[in-house]
Design an enzyme around this catalytic site. Structure first.
Site, PDB file in Angstrom:
ATOM      1  N   ASP A 151       0.847  -1.202   0.000  1.00  0.00           N
ATOM      2  CA  ASP A 151       0.000   0.000   0.000  1.00  0.00           C
ATOM      3  C   ASP A 151       0.878   1.246   0.000  1.00  0.00           C
ATOM      4  O   ASP A 151       2.036   1.219   0.454  1.00  0.00           O
ATOM      5  CB  ASP A 151      -0.914   0.019   1.231  1.00  0.00           C
ATOM      6  N   TYR A 175       4.274  -9.329   7.704  1.00  0.00           N
ATOM      7  CA  TYR A 175       3.981  -7.925   7.993  1.00  0.00           C
ATOM      8  C   TYR A 175       4.149  -7.626   9.483  1.00  0.00           C
ATOM      9  O   TYR A 175       3.957  -8.500  10.327  1.00  0.00           O
ATOM     10  CB  TYR A 175       2.527  -7.597   7.645  1.00  0.00           C
ATOM     11  N   TYR A 221      -5.573  -9.207   2.177  1.00  0.00           N
ATOM     12  CA  TYR A 221      -5.601  -7.792   2.552  1.00  0.00           C
ATOM     13  C   TYR A 221      -5.489  -7.700   4.074  1.00  0.00           C
ATOM     14  O   TYR A 221      -6.424  -8.039   4.809  1.00  0.00           O
ATOM     15  CB  TYR A 221      -6.889  -7.136   2.070  1.00  0.00           C
TER      16      TYR A 221
END
Length: 377
Positions: free
Chosen positions: A213, A277, A340
């Site tokens: 992103d 992440y 996502y």
């Protein structure tokens, strides 16, 4: 009934005369075409090739100013010529191997190798010289130069690639302040700007192994990419020098720059690499909450509302491989490509099930996101 082959040693003389007579009636041929097709006869002004073999040296009198180290050749013949040759081959039962196009390719490759002192490359040439015989001209096709590497992005306000204005599509309007794009720069433009300068090219395409992103950082050992330089004039590059110049911009960092090819772009695009992440939350996660979420392994995720305008509205099953707690408000999540992560936290109004918010029964938000590992190696 097909005619017997001319070069048959046992062919009766009368049949040979008949074949030559038939051929003359069909088309007049030059010495080159007669020899190539294994026929006998008097060379004349050729109704098949137009005596192109006598004009090749004129056609080869051209210059090419872009740097290249190998080449290949293409030939464009008009449909009428191809149809004439097909008729001759079928009527006389000749071999289709010695076509005009194949002969021209062989001759032109040999002559261009002598002209430029460069090697012939059949699979992935730097340039293809297209000989358009109908227009009697040479059209060089300067193939793309590919460079691969890995990049880190240390800021949260630039996209991976150029983001053209959604209103004007790059033309410039009041919505984008007449810049044609939504952001001042991108990872692509920072890297590409330097490489374009050294290759003296005008355009490039950026191919990444996925994308983060805009507001996410890309940390760890970076994200693999290949940049495609279109119509370069310079191919021999000092990649270490280019890498150092790119890295003067402290918003990003590139490593492991080396030459690549189109095949590696395809492999990069096909790759579905899991990712790890760091997810920073707006609330602390208690020990009890973490015990409830650390075994989360699979979710059903409908295309998030924030990307629904540019992605197909589908429901996808995505895997989570590991959830760890870095500190009270930061989770380390390793998951499947295409998941996502922000919506994994919020639930996206029930479009992601289960979500971290639904499991701990709190309205959690992801306040910052870092990609720390692309598991491609």
């Amino acid at each position: 009934m097909p005619h017997p082959r001319v070069f048959d040693n046992y062919l009766p003389l009368a049949h040979l005369f008949n074949l030559i007579f038939l051929l003359v009636i069909m088309y007049k041929l030059c010495g080159s075409c007669l020899k190539r097709l294994g026929l006998q006869g008097k060379p004349e002004k050729c109704e098949l090739c137009g005596n192109i073999f006598e004009k090749i040296d004129v056609l080869l009198d051209f210059t090419y100013d872009a740097e290249f180290f190998n080449f290949n050749v293409g030939v464009k013949l008009d449909p009428e010529t191809l149809e004439k040759e097909k008729k001759i081959i079928e009527e006389l039962n000749l071999s289709g191997e010695k076509t005009l196009k194949r002969e021209l390719l062989s001759v032109l490759r040999k002559k261009l190798k002598e002209k430029f002192n460069k090697e012939i490359e059949m699979e992935d040439p730097d340039v293809i010289f297209i000989f358009d015989l109908k227009k009697f001209k040479v059209i060089p096709e300067n193939n793309s130069l590919y460079i691969k590497g890995r990049y880190n992005k240390y800021v949260r306000d630039i996209p991976q690639t150029k983001w053209y204005c959604r209103k004007c599509r790059g033309k410039g309007c009041s919505y984008c302040n007449f810049k044609g794009k939504m952001y001042e720069t991108s990872v692509e433009e920072i890297i590409g700007g330097v490489i374009l300068k050294y290759t003296k090219a005008e355009e490039e395409k950026f191919h990444g192994a996925g994308r983060e992103d805009i507001d996410a950082r890309m940390l760890g050992d970076g994200r693999p990419f290949v940049i495609e330089i279109q119509k370069p004039k310079i191919r021999k590059l000092d990649l270490k020098k280019i890498q150092s110049e790119i890295n003067k911009d402290n918003r990003i960092k590139v490593t492991e720059l080396e030459y690549s090819n189109k095949r590696e772009v395809i492999e990069l695009k096909r790759g579905k690499f899991k990712k790890t992440y760091l997810v920073y939350l707006d609330q602390d996660i208690s020990d009890e909450d973490f015990e409830r979420i650390k075994y989360l392994r699979e979710i059903s995720q409908r295309t998030p509302k924030r990307v629904q305008h540019r992605r197909a509205d589908k429901i996808r099953i995505r895997k989570i491989y590991k959830v760890e707690r870095e500190n009270s408000n930061c989770l380390k999540i390793c998951c499947e490509s295409g998941l996502y992560v922000k919506e994994l936290i919020t639930g996206d109004d029930g479009r992601t099930v289960p979500s971290v918010s639904s499991i701990v029964q709190k309205d959690l938000e992801c306040i910052a996101l870092d990609v720390i590992k692309i598991h491609d190696r």
